[in-house]
Design a protein around this motif. Sequence first.
Motif, mmCIF file in Angstrom:
data_model
loop_
_atom_site.group_PDB
_atom_site.id
_atom_site.type_symbol
_atom_site.label_atom_id
_atom_site.label_comp_id
_atom_site.label_asym_id
_atom_site.label_seq_id
_atom_site.Cartn_x
_atom_site.Cartn_y
_atom_site.Cartn_z
ATOM 1 N N GLN A 96 -13.917 48.829 32.484
ATOM 2 C CA GLN A 96 -12.638 48.462 31.910
ATOM 3 C C GLN A 96 -11.529 48.965 32.823
ATOM 4 O O GLN A 96 -11.714 49.916 33.582
ATOM 5 N N SER A 97 -10.390 48.328 32.741
ATOM 6 C CA SER A 97 -9.248 48.697 33.564
ATOM 7 C C SER A 97 -8.256 49.477 32.718
ATOM 8 O O SER A 97 -7.773 48.987 31.688
ATOM 9 N N ALA A 98 -7.951 50.695 33.150
ATOM 10 C CA ALA A 98 -6.958 51.508 32.444
ATOM 11 C C ALA A 98 -5.577 50.871 32.549
ATOM 12 O O ALA A 98 -4.738 51.029 31.644
ATOM 13 N N ASP A 99 -5.329 50.123 33.636
ATOM 14 C CA ASP A 99 -4.030 49.466 33.786
ATOM 15 C C ASP A 99 -3.840 48.363 32.757
ATOM 16 O O ASP A 99 -2.707 48.122 32.307
ATOM 17 N N ILE A 100 -4.931 47.684 32.384
ATOM 18 C CA ILE A 100 -4.833 46.667 31.336
ATOM 19 C C ILE A 100 -4.395 47.317 30.019
ATOM 20 O O ILE A 100 -3.522 46.801 29.310
ATOM 21 N N VAL A 101 -5.003 48.448 29.695
ATOM 22 C CA VAL A 101 -4.625 49.168 28.475
ATOM 23 C C VAL A 101 -3.153 49.577 28.534
ATOM 24 O O VAL A 101 -2.408 49.434 27.550
ATOM 25 N N THR A 102 -2.703 50.082 29.698
ATOM 26 C CA THR A 102 -1.317 50.505 29.857
ATOM 27 C C THR A 102 -0.345 49.351 29.646
ATOM 28 O O THR A 102 0.672 49.483 28.954
ATOM 29 N N VAL A 103 -0.663 48.194 30.229
ATOM 30 C CA VAL A 103 0.220 47.035 30.110
ATOM 31 C C VAL A 103 0.292 46.549 28.669
ATOM 32 O O VAL A 103 1.380 46.253 28.148
ATOM 33 N N VAL A 104 -0.878 46.462 28.009
ATOM 34 C CA VAL A 104 -0.891 45.989 26.622
ATOM 35 C C VAL A 104 -0.086 46.931 25.727
ATOM 36 O O VAL A 104 0.727 46.493 24.897
ATOM 37 N N VAL A 105 -0.292 48.234 25.901
ATOM 38 C CA VAL A 105 0.444 49.210 25.091
ATOM 39 C C VAL A 105 1.936 49.154 25.403
ATOM 40 O O VAL A 105 2.785 49.193 24.498
ATOM 41 N N LEU A 106 2.268 49.025 26.688
ATOM 42 C CA LEU A 106 3.674 48.983 27.093
ATOM 43 C C LEU A 106 4.380 47.765 26.512
ATOM 44 O O LEU A 106 5.493 47.873 25.959
ATOM 45 N N PHE A 107 3.744 46.603 26.622
ATOM 46 C CA PHE A 107 4.325 45.389 26.051
ATOM 47 C C PHE A 107 4.467 45.518 24.537
ATOM 48 O O PHE A 107 5.515 45.178 23.968
ATOM 49 N N GLY A 108 3.395 45.987 23.878
ATOM 50 C CA GLY A 108 3.422 46.082 22.420
ATOM 51 C C GLY A 108 4.479 47.037 21.916
ATOM 52 O O GLY A 108 5.258 46.705 21.003
ATOM 53 N N VAL A 109 4.552 48.226 22.500
ATOM 54 C CA VAL A 109 5.547 49.219 22.072
ATOM 55 C C VAL A 109 6.954 48.742 22.400
ATOM 56 O O VAL A 109 7.892 48.936 21.611
ATOM 57 N N PHE A 110 7.102 48.088 23.551
ATOM 58 C CA PHE A 110 8.419 47.597 23.948
ATOM 59 C C PHE A 110 8.975 46.599 22.928
ATOM 60 O O PHE A 110 10.112 46.724 22.459
ATOM 61 N N TYR A 111 8.153 45.611 22.562
ATOM 62 C CA TYR A 111 8.630 44.619 21.597
ATOM 63 C C TYR A 111 8.727 45.202 20.189
ATOM 64 O O TYR A 111 9.567 44.760 19.386
ATOM 65 N N ALA A 112 7.887 46.194 19.893
ATOM 66 C CA ALA A 112 8.021 46.873 18.601
ATOM 67 C C ALA A 112 9.348 47.625 18.522
ATOM 68 O O ALA A 112 10.023 47.618 17.485
ATOM 69 N N VAL A 113 9.735 48.266 19.631
ATOM 70 C CA VAL A 113 11.017 48.978 19.663
ATOM 71 C C VAL A 113 12.183 47.999 19.513
ATOM 72 O O VAL A 113 13.152 48.262 18.780
#
Length: 361
Positions: A26-43
């Motif tokens: 698995q790619s840790a960068d994929i997890v980072t991007v998904v979390v970043l996008f999700g938290v960003f739009y949640a904010v």
Amino acid sequence: MADGDKTEAPSEKKRQDARKEGNVFQSADIVTVVVLFGVFYAVRFMIPFIYKDLRNFLSFILELIQEREPVSSQIYYRFLWLLVKSALPLLLITMFLGTISSLVQTRFNISFKLVVPKFSKLSPARGFTKVFSKRNLVDLIKNIIKIVLLINFLYSILKADIIPIAKMLHMDIRNSSIALMSMMFDLITRVCGVFLIIAIFDFMYQKWQYESDLKMTKQEVKDEYKQNEGNPEIKGRIRQLMRSKANQRMMQSVPDADVIIRNPEHLAIAIKYDPDKNQAPVVLAKGQDELALKIIEVGEEHQITAVENRPLARAMYPLCKVGQEIPGDFYGAVAEILVYIYRKENRQDILDRAKEDNRNA
């Protein structure tokens, strides 16, 4: 190329065993991007509500100051409630997106073996070699490249926005805050886009690295085949023993035959006809070459008549099965041979019974 080189593609069993051990890519960068996008739009979605709650809390504090009352315990509860309402949803979203993005990459593989402590990992020597391993070196180079790209990207963005930021000094607080927030969201969106491109390349690299690590040597492929399918030499020996026992049982029934049809030495088929048990002659034994000679030899020892009929023997051998009745296509030819044998041996009772069966049929 040496036999110890890993040149063979991993087998399905190797993949399944790796998944059971929790060894999945698995790619840790994929997890980072998904979390970043999700938290960003949640904010972005939650900002109006957070702003409203924060304004109410500040108003509550100002009211307490104006009333000159001692600090009440309510201020702590209201602050805690504000923190829970603002931070807890973001925390839950982060945990959910991080978990889902990891599970999707691993195809929902869950293994608790990675949780079990391994004291072998506590070895200083092993830890030292792991620090300077090829994988860590590649990860270091990737991180340096990502940092350089992000710094250049941020510099180019801030350089383009430095003038609009300076103009905010002459704007009122509300408009400057809105402009600054919009600029910040635009910056985060671009950064997420860059991270997404990096994550895609990292995902492909992790997949390639995982496949390379799972590759097998030629000897490993052979050992796994032996483990799954059994040792070919042992299996061949077992088949040989089974054939030997089957031939022994078959040879024991040859003395009960009425006739042996031969060609003349390469093929031999022992046949018996019992009108009380079967509607057609039954094959008791058959063989070719050495086994055919053995059938003929046993037949001679027990005075079983052997008839040489090459076309019939060749036609019957591939189609007749031991222990079963002969196919209907051979009834006529075999019946003529049996009638000849019965008349020769004065077995009139079987001939009369066969004629009676034919009349009834």
